[in-house]
Design a protein around this motif. Structure first.
Motif, short mmCIF file in Angstrom:
data_model
loop_
_atom_site.label_atom_id
_atom_site.label_comp_id
_atom_site.label_asym_id
_atom_site.label_seq_id
_atom_site.Cartn_x
_atom_site.Cartn_y
_atom_site.Cartn_z
N THR A 54 -51.22 -91.15 -36.03
CA THR A 54 -51.12 -92.59 -35.86
C THR A 54 -49.82 -92.96 -35.15
OG1 THR A 54 -52.44 -92.98 -37.84
CG2 THR A 54 -51.09 -94.80 -37.05
N LEU A 56 -48.10 -91.12 -33.18
CA LEU A 56 -48.04 -90.53 -31.85
C LEU A 56 -49.34 -90.78 -31.06
CD1 LEU A 56 -46.45 -87.19 -33.04
CD2 LEU A 56 -45.35 -88.82 -31.48
N SER A 57 -50.05 -91.83 -31.40
CA SER A 57 -51.36 -92.07 -30.80
C SER A 57 -51.28 -92.27 -29.29
CB SER A 57 -52.03 -93.28 -31.46
OG SER A 57 -51.21 -94.45 -31.31
N LYS A 58 -50.25 -92.94 -28.80
CA LYS A 58 -50.13 -93.16 -27.36
C LYS A 58 -49.92 -91.84 -26.62
CE LYS A 58 -48.27 -97.87 -27.64
NZ LYS A 58 -47.11 -98.76 -27.33
N GLU A 59 -49.08 -90.98 -27.19
CA GLU A 59 -48.79 -89.69 -26.56
C GLU A 59 -50.01 -88.78 -26.59
OE1 GLU A 59 -45.35 -91.90 -27.31
OE2 GLU A 59 -46.83 -91.25 -28.79
N ALA A 61 -53.15 -89.87 -26.58
CA ALA A 61 -54.07 -90.44 -25.60
C ALA A 61 -53.66 -90.09 -24.17
CB ALA A 61 -54.15 -91.95 -25.77
N ALA A 62 -52.35 -89.96 -23.95
CA ALA A 62 -51.84 -89.64 -22.61
C ALA A 62 -51.91 -88.15 -22.31
CB ALA A 62 -50.40 -90.13 -22.47
N ASP A 94 -38.14 -88.16 -20.19
CA ASP A 94 -39.29 -88.95 -20.65
C ASP A 94 -39.82 -88.48 -22.00
OD1 ASP A 94 -39.17 -90.48 -18.38
OD2 ASP A 94 -40.73 -89.35 -17.31
N VAL A 98 -40.39 -89.29 -27.40
CA VAL A 98 -41.50 -88.70 -28.17
C VAL A 98 -40.92 -87.80 -29.27
CG1 VAL A 98 -43.60 -87.33 -28.06
CG2 VAL A 98 -42.93 -88.75 -26.10
#
Length: 230
Positions: A54, A56-59, A61-62, A94, A98
Motif C-alpha cells: 500500500t 509503495l503502490s505508485k512504485e 504500478a510504475a 530518483d 523510494v
C-alpha cells in the motif's frame, strides 16, 4: 522451564481430550495445534506485506519494484531500471525517495533483513568491478547503506550477499529476461517465533514420526523452506 512446560502442555492438550488413546487421532491433533499457530504467523506476514504494498503502490504500478510473500518471508524486489544505471552500484537520485518509504515501513515490521544483489549472465570486467560477483555485492551494499540512514533500523538485523548470475528469476535468453534478473532483493525473514520453534523441538524429540508429518504439512501448505523447520 516455565516456557517449556507451557509448550509441552499446548501440544499434549489435544491428545488428552476426552481421554483419547488413539495414536492416529493424537497425532492429527498435535499436528493441528502447530499448523494453526503457523497459519496465524503467516497471516501476520501477509498483512505486513499488504501494508508495504500500500505504501509503495505508485512504485509497484510504475514497475520500479515488486513485493511478494512466501511463508514467513517478505521480498521487496528492486529492479535495476529506476534504481541503478547499467554497470553501476550508485543509487539513482530518483530512487532515494523510494528507499525512504521502504526504511519507514521496515521500522514497524519484525524480522531479520537480508539484502541480496543479483545480475544477469552478461560478464562484466571494469576498473571498478572485476566480475558480476563484485557488482551484485556492491549493489546490495549500496541499498543496505541507504537503509542504514534510518538510525531506528538496527544494523544487527541485517545481512548482505551478492549472488552474481547464479540465482536467476527467469531465463537470460533475451533482453527482457536479463532485465528481470538484474535486481536487489530486500528480504524480511520473520521466522517461526520462539514458542512455535520450541514446540517443534519438543515434538521432534518426543515423537519423530508426528514431527515429520507436521514438517511436511508446513512446507506444503505454507511454502516454508525446509531450513525454517530444522
Amino acid at each position: 522451564q516455565k516456557t517449556t512446560d507451557e509448550s509441552r502442555n499446548s501440544l499434549d492438550v489435544a491428545c488428552q481430550d476426552q481421554g483419547s488413546s488413539n495414536t492416529g487421532e493424537s497425532g492429527d491433533a498435535q499436528t493441528m495445534v502447530v499448523v494453526d499457530k503457523i497459519k496465524d504467523l503467516v497471516g501476520e506476514t501477509e498483512r505486513d506485506a499488504i501494508d508495504l504494498a500500500t505504501a509503495l503502490s505508485k512504485e509497484i504500478a510504475a514497475g520500479v519494484l515488486e513485493i511478494e510473500t512466501s511463508g514467513r518471508r517478505i521480498t521487496i524486489r528492486i529492479k535495476e531500471h529506476g534504481s541503478f544505471r547499467s554497470g553501476s552500484d550508485q543509487l539513482s537520485d530518483d530512487f532515494k525517495p523510494v528507499l525512504k518509504i521502504i526504511r519507514q515501513q521496515l521500522r514497524d515490521i519484525d524480522g531479520d533483513i537480508i539484502v541480496e544483489g543479483h545480475t544477469d549472465d552478461d560478464p562484466i570486467s571494469t576498473a571498478r568491478f572485476r566480475s558480476n560477483w563484485a557488482l551484485s555485492s556492491a549493489r546490495a551494499v549500496s541499498v543496505a547503506h541507504g537503509l542504514f540512514e534510518d538510525p531506528e533500523l538496527d544494523q544487527e538485523r541485517f545481512s548482505i550477499s551478492g549472488y552474481a548470475e547464479t540465482r536467476p528469476l527467469v531465463s537470460n535468453v533475451n533482453a527482457a529476461g536479463k532485465a528481470r534478473n538484474r535486481r536487489v532483493e530486500v528480504i524480511v525473514h520473520q521466522g517461526l517465533g520462539a514458542e512455535v520453534s520450541e514446540e517443534l523441538e519438543i515434538l521432534k524429540n518426543e515423537n519423530p514420526s508426528i514431527y515429520e508429518n507436521v514438517r511436511q504439512e508446513l512446507i506444503q501448505r505454507f511454502e516454508l523452506s525446509p531450513e525454517e523447520i530444522f
